[in-house]
Design a protein around this motif. Structure first.
Motif, PDB file in Angstrom:
ATOM      1  N   ALA A 140      24.675  -3.125 -25.393  1.00  0.00           N
ATOM      2  CA  ALA A 140      25.113  -1.997 -24.567  1.00  0.00           C
ATOM      3  C   ALA A 140      25.729  -0.907 -25.430  1.00  0.00           C
ATOM      4  O   ALA A 140      25.545   0.281 -25.177  1.00  0.00           O
ATOM      5  CB  ALA A 140      26.123  -2.469 -23.525  1.00  0.00           C
ATOM      6  N   ALA A 149      24.871  -0.294 -28.439  1.00  0.00           N
ATOM      7  CA  ALA A 149      23.870   0.185 -29.397  1.00  0.00           C
ATOM      8  C   ALA A 149      23.173   1.460 -28.934  1.00  0.00           C
ATOM      9  O   ALA A 149      22.418   2.053 -29.686  1.00  0.00           O
ATOM     10  CB  ALA A 149      22.831  -0.903 -29.666  1.00  0.00           C
ATOM     11  N   SER A 150      23.414   1.889 -27.728  1.00  0.00           N
ATOM     12  CA  SER A 150      22.798   3.096 -27.196  1.00  0.00           C
ATOM     13  C   SER A 150      23.727   4.294 -27.400  1.00  0.00           C
ATOM     14  O   SER A 150      24.846   4.297 -26.873  1.00  0.00           O
ATOM     15  CB  SER A 150      22.525   2.917 -25.698  1.00  0.00           C
ATOM     16  OG  SER A 150      22.298   4.155 -25.087  1.00  0.00           O
ATOM     17  N   PRO A 151      23.289   5.321 -28.136  1.00  0.00           N
ATOM     18  CA  PRO A 151      24.134   6.508 -28.316  1.00  0.00           C
ATOM     19  C   PRO A 151      24.523   7.152 -26.982  1.00  0.00           C
ATOM     20  O   PRO A 151      25.646   7.641 -26.832  1.00  0.00           O
ATOM     21  CB  PRO A 151      23.266   7.453 -29.147  1.00  0.00           C
ATOM     22  CG  PRO A 151      22.326   6.552 -29.872  1.00  0.00           C
ATOM     23  CD  PRO A 151      22.055   5.405 -28.927  1.00  0.00           C
ATOM     24  N   THR A 152      23.632   7.124 -26.018  1.00  0.00           N
ATOM     25  CA  THR A 152      23.930   7.703 -24.710  1.00  0.00           C
ATOM     26  C   THR A 152      25.066   6.959 -24.029  1.00  0.00           C
ATOM     27  O   THR A 152      26.022   7.566 -23.530  1.00  0.00           O
ATOM     28  CB  THR A 152      22.672   7.658 -23.816  1.00  0.00           C
ATOM     29  OG1 THR A 152      21.620   8.349 -24.485  1.00  0.00           O
ATOM     30  CG2 THR A 152      22.921   8.278 -22.474  1.00  0.00           C
ATOM     31  N   ARG A 153      24.989   5.639 -24.020  1.00  0.00           N
ATOM     32  CA  ARG A 153      26.057   4.851 -23.393  1.00  0.00           C
ATOM     33  C   ARG A 153      27.358   4.983 -24.182  1.00  0.00           C
ATOM     34  O   ARG A 153      28.436   5.044 -23.597  1.00  0.00           O
ATOM     35  CB  ARG A 153      25.638   3.396 -23.262  1.00  0.00           C
ATOM     36  CG  ARG A 153      24.618   3.179 -22.150  1.00  0.00           C
ATOM     37  CD  ARG A 153      24.400   1.728 -21.835  1.00  0.00           C
ATOM     38  NE  ARG A 153      23.698   1.015 -22.874  1.00  0.00           N
ATOM     39  CZ  ARG A 153      22.374   0.875 -22.927  1.00  0.00           C
ATOM     40  NH1 ARG A 153      21.606   1.407 -22.004  1.00  0.00           N
ATOM     41  NH2 ARG A 153      21.817   0.198 -23.911  1.00  0.00           N
ATOM     42  N   GLN A 207      22.748   5.057 -16.690  1.00  0.00           N
ATOM     43  CA  GLN A 207      23.574   4.464 -17.746  1.00  0.00           C
ATOM     44  C   GLN A 207      24.842   3.850 -17.155  1.00  0.00           C
ATOM     45  O   GLN A 207      25.283   2.781 -17.588  1.00  0.00           O
ATOM     46  CB  GLN A 207      23.925   5.500 -18.812  1.00  0.00           C
ATOM     47  CG  GLN A 207      22.731   6.049 -19.554  1.00  0.00           C
ATOM     48  CD  GLN A 207      21.914   4.979 -20.253  1.00  0.00           C
ATOM     49  OE1 GLN A 207      22.422   3.933 -20.630  1.00  0.00           O
ATOM     50  NE2 GLN A 207      20.636   5.243 -20.435  1.00  0.00           N
TER      51      GLN A 207
END
Length: 129
Positions: free
Chosen positions: A38, A40-44, A76
């Motif tokens: 979780a 690992a996502s730049p957006t999250r 997200q």
């Protein structure tokens, strides 16, 4: 909750040995991997850092803070909520989001400190040359 090594697994905090498997708490490695996935996502990550920085935000405020479309932000937030990383509070038709607990804030800050440590270490190594 205690942190003593010889306490029964259900009565102590998790330790690295619990991730290595073979212990009385199966699936710890998968839960930690889910958390790291979780993150690992730049957006999250941007959404989580916005909540860390500003506290509770509506979905619309969060979308503006991280520069995302509201539909993408909602997706997200659903992922983060399903993983137990954010909590949601309803006020009429609006939903407000915040970090689920202080542990997540500590983890986010530590990740940021680590990135900074590596960055500053790389800068000092360049200066030494």
């Amino acid at each position: 909750m205690t942190h003593f090594r010889d306490a029964p697994a259900g009565e102590r905090l998790l330790e690295p040995r619990d991730v290595l498997g073979g212990g009385p708490l199966p699936g710890v490695d998968e839960r930690v991997a889910g958390l790291m996935g979780a993150l690992a996502s730049p957006t999250r990550l941007r959404a989580l850092f916005a909540l860390l920085e500003r506290g509770e935000l509506s979905a619309g405020e969060l979308a503006k803070a991280v520069g995302m479309r509201p539909s993408a932000t909602s997706h997200q937030l659903r992922v983060l909520r399903d993983l137990g990383l954010v909590r949601c509070r309803r006020e009429g038709r609006r939903r407000f989001y915040s970090l689920a607990d202080d542990h997540l804030g500590v983890l986010l800050r530590e990740a940021l400190y680590h990135v900074d440590h590596v960055r500053l270490g790389a800068a000092s190594r360049r200066e030494e040359r």
